[in-house]
Enzyme design. Structure first.
Site, short mmCIF file in Angstrom:
data_model
loop_
_atom_site.label_atom_id
_atom_site.label_comp_id
_atom_site.label_asym_id
_atom_site.label_seq_id
_atom_site.Cartn_x
_atom_site.Cartn_y
_atom_site.Cartn_z
N PRO A 34 0.70 -0.72 -0.46
CA PRO A 34 -0.11 -0.16 -0.23
C PRO A 34 0.52 1.14 0.32
O PRO A 34 1.43 1.99 0.70
CB PRO A 34 -1.26 -0.41 1.23
CG PRO A 34 -0.19 -0.97 2.39
CD PRO A 34 0.77 -1.96 1.21
N ASP B 45 5.60 2.32 2.91
CA ASP B 45 5.02 1.71 2.53
C ASP B 45 4.36 2.07 3.85
O ASP B 45 4.61 1.63 4.63
CB ASP B 45 5.56 -0.28 2.72
CG ASP B 45 5.02 -1.32 3.25
OD1 ASP B 45 3.84 -1.08 3.25
OD2 ASP B 45 5.47 -2.35 2.85
N HIS B 46 2.73 1.74 3.90
CA HIS B 46 1.57 2.44 4.74
C HIS B 46 1.53 1.17 5.90
O HIS B 46 1.38 1.00 6.95
CB HIS B 46 0.29 2.75 4.14
CG HIS B 46 -0.28 3.69 5.01
ND1 HIS B 46 0.32 3.53 6.22
CD2 HIS B 46 -0.51 4.70 4.74
CE1 HIS B 46 -0.77 4.73 6.92
NE2 HIS B 46 -1.33 6.25 5.96
N ARG B 47 1.79 0.01 5.53
CA ARG B 47 2.47 -1.43 6.67
C ARG B 47 3.52 -0.92 7.83
O ARG B 47 3.59 -1.51 9.06
CB ARG B 47 2.74 -2.55 5.95
CG ARG B 47 1.40 -2.83 5.11
CD ARG B 47 1.49 -4.39 3.57
NE ARG B 47 3.00 -4.04 3.59
CZ ARG B 47 3.16 -4.77 2.87
NH1 ARG B 47 2.64 -5.99 2.40
NH2 ARG B 47 4.17 -5.09 2.33
#
Length: 450
Positions: A247, A422-424
Site C-alpha cells: 500500500p 509502505d503504509h504497513r
C-alpha cells in the site's frame, strides 16, 4: 553411490539460471571448495563451488543452457572406487526437486514401460535414487548437498536443526555423519505436524492479456520480439508484486540546494589532491542514512507477519545497467565519511554495470534511493523494492524563484523529491518526519559532518 550435482540456488529468489560455462570436465577430480562452473542468475554471473570431493563422472547439462531450474541435476559426482558404469541413466531419475522437460518426458516413458519392470518396484542397479527435496525453515531454503540429504533421510535427521560447515554454510556429508540420530526431530515427523508450505500465501492476482492475444493485436504491424532475460523477468515479477501488495503512499517536498552546492565545491577543491570528487548523490546517501538514525521507526522492513527494525542504516541505491538495474546496498552508511561513501558507491556501480556483484551486495537494506535528476527529470514516483519500507525518488536541481526568509523574491536551486512509503511499515506522520529530517540534512550540509 554416485551423487547428483544440482543446479544451485545462488540467491534466495533464484528459481532458474543459465549454465554459462563449465570449469571442469568429465574425469576431473574435485575437492570441496573447487570451482565447478559459472552460473548466470537474474542479476549476475557467479562461480559455483563443489561441496563434496570426488570425480566428475558425467556432465548432464551442456554449458550455455538457459532456463535450468534450481535443483535440476547438472552433473554426476563419483566417489572413490566408483566408475562411469555405476551412473546409469541419470536423466531418467528426473533430478531431485524439479528437473527439465526432457527429464519429465523420460519419466513418462518409464511409466509406460512393460508391466514386468513396473512390478519389480526397484530401480536398476546402475540408477541413482534421487535426493530428497531441499528442506525449508521459516520460509528459507536450507542449503545441503544431495549426498547430505540422502544420508539425513536414511538416518532420520532433520537438516533444519544442523549447522553447515561447507561453503556459505552449506550442509555437507561430514555434518550429517557427525550428527547423532534422534538428536533432531525426524524430518517426516516435523513435516506431518507443521503447516503446509503454501499456507499464508496470497492468491495469484488476475493476469493481463495472454501473449497470443497481444501478438494477434499487432499481427498487421511490423515488430520485433525481444526475449526476456532473467533480470527482466525478475524486475517484472518483483515490481508487479510491489504494486499489487504494497500500500504505497507518497510524500513530496522541494529542497533548496544552494548551501550544499557551495559546500560541495569547497570540499572538492580541498580533496582534489586525493583524487576525490563528491557528487550530490553522495550527500543524499549520507543525509538519508543519518535521517534513518534520527527517525529509527522508519528504519524498518515488512516481514510478512511482523516489522523488522534495523539498527544500522543500510541504504540501497538504484544503478541503471543495460537491460535492467541493480540496487547495491551501502551498509552502515551513517558511520562512513562522505569520501568513503563516494568511493564505495563508485566501486559498486562499476561492478554492477559489469554484473559482478555478489547477492549480499545487492540484497538487504531498509531504504532505497532512485536518482533520475542527471537525466533532467524534475520529479517522479518510485516503486518500493520489497521488503524495504520506503524509497526516495530524486529529481533534478533547477533554478526557481523562491520567497526568501526576509520576504524578498530571490532565485534558488531547488530539487524536487518524492518519498514512496509502505503504509504497513510507516504511517503518514512518521514518513513526513523522516522526509523533514532528510531535507534538514541537505539544506544544512555542515550538520552531516558533526
Amino acid at each position: 553411490m554416485p551423487t547428483e550435482i544440482l543446479m544451485p540456488a545462488l540467491s534466495p529468489t533464484m528459481e532458474e539460471g543459465t549454465l554459462a560455462k563449465w570449469l571442469v570436465k568429465e574425469g576431473d577430480t574435485v575437492n570441496s571448495g573447487d570451482l565447478l562452473a559459472e552460473i548466470e542468475t537474474d542479476k549476475a554471473t557467479m562461480e559455483f563451488e563443489a561441496v563434496d570431493e570426488g570425480t566428475i563422472g558425467k556432465i548432464l547439462i551442456e554449458e550455455g543452457t538457459e532456463g535450468v531450474k534450481v535443483n535440476t541435476a547438472i552433473a554426476v559426482l563419483l566417489e572413490e572406487g566408483e566408475s562411469a558404469d555405476d551412473i546409469g541413466d541419470m536423466s531418467a531419475s528426473g533430478g531431485s526437486d524439479g528437473g527439465d522437460d526432457k527429464a519429465e518426458a523420460k519419466d513418462d516413458k518409464q511409466k509406460a514401460a512393460p508391466k514386468k519392470e513396473a512390478e519389480a518396484g526397484k530401480p536398476e542397479s546402475g540408477d541413482v535414487p534421487p535426493a530428497p527435496a531441499a528442506p525449508v525453515k521459516d520460509g528459507e531454503r536450507i542449503f545441503a548437498s544431495p549426498l547430505a540429504r540422502r544420508i539425513a533421510k536414511q538416518k532420520g535427521i532433520d537438516l533444519t536443526e544442523l549447522k553447515g560447515s561447507g561453503p556459505h554454510g552449506r550442509i555437507v556429508k561430514a555434518d550429517v555423519e557427525s550428527a547423532k540420530p534422534g538428536a533432531a526431530k525426524p524430518a517426516e515427523e516435523k513435516a506431518a505436524g507443521g503447516p503446509a508450505s503454501s499456507a499464508g500465501q496470497a492468491a495469484p492476482a488476475p493476469a493481463g492479456p495472454s501473449t497470443d492475444a497481444v501478438v494477434a493485436m499487432y499481427k498487421n504491424r511490423e515488430f520485433e520480439e525481444v526475449k526476456l532475460d532473467g533480470m527482466r523477468k525478475t524486475i517484472a515479477a518483483r515490481l508487479t508484486e510491489a504494486k499489487q501488495t504494497i500500500p504505497h503512499f507518497y510524500l513530496r517536498r522541494e529542497i533548496q540546494l544552494d548551501a550544499l552546492l557551495k559546500f560541495r565545491g569547497q570540499l572538492n577543491k580541498q580533496l582534489e589532491g586525493r583524487g576525490v570528487k563528491l557528487s550530490v548523490n553522495d550527500f543524499i546517501i549520507k543525509a538519508c542514512a543519518l535521517a534513518l538514525q534520527a527517525v529509527p521507526d522508519c528504519n524498518a522492513v515488512w516481514a510478512g507477519d511482523r516489522v523488522l527494525k534495523l539498527k544500522p542504516s543500510d541504504v540501497a541505491v538504484a544503478v541503471a545497467i543495460e537491460g535492467g538495474l541493480f540496487t547495491p546496498v551501502l551498509k552502515d552508511a551513517e558511520m562512513k565519511s562522505l569520501s568513503a561513501l563516494s568511493a564505495e558507491m563508485k566501486d559498486l556501480a562499476a561492478r554492477a554495470r559489469e554484473r559482478k556483484l555478489s547477492p549480499e551486495e545487492y540484497q538487504g537494506g531498509t531504504f532505497a534511493i532512485s536518482n533520475l535528476g542527471m537525466f533532467g527529470i524534475d520529479n517522479f514516483d518510485a516503486v518500493i523494492n520489497p521488503p524495504h519500507g520506503a524509497i526516495l525518488a530524486v529529481g533534478a536541481g533547477v533554478k526557481k524563484p523562491v520567497v526568501g526568509a526576509d520576504g524578498e523574491l530571490t532565485v534558488a536551486t531547488v530539487m524536487s523529491v518524492t518519498l514512496s512509503v509502505d503504509h504497513r511499515v510507516i504511517d503518514g506522520a512518521l514518513g513526513a518526519e523522516l522526509l523533514a529530517q532528510i531535507t534538514e540534512n541537505l539544506e544544512n550540509p555542515m550538520v552531516m559532518l558533526a
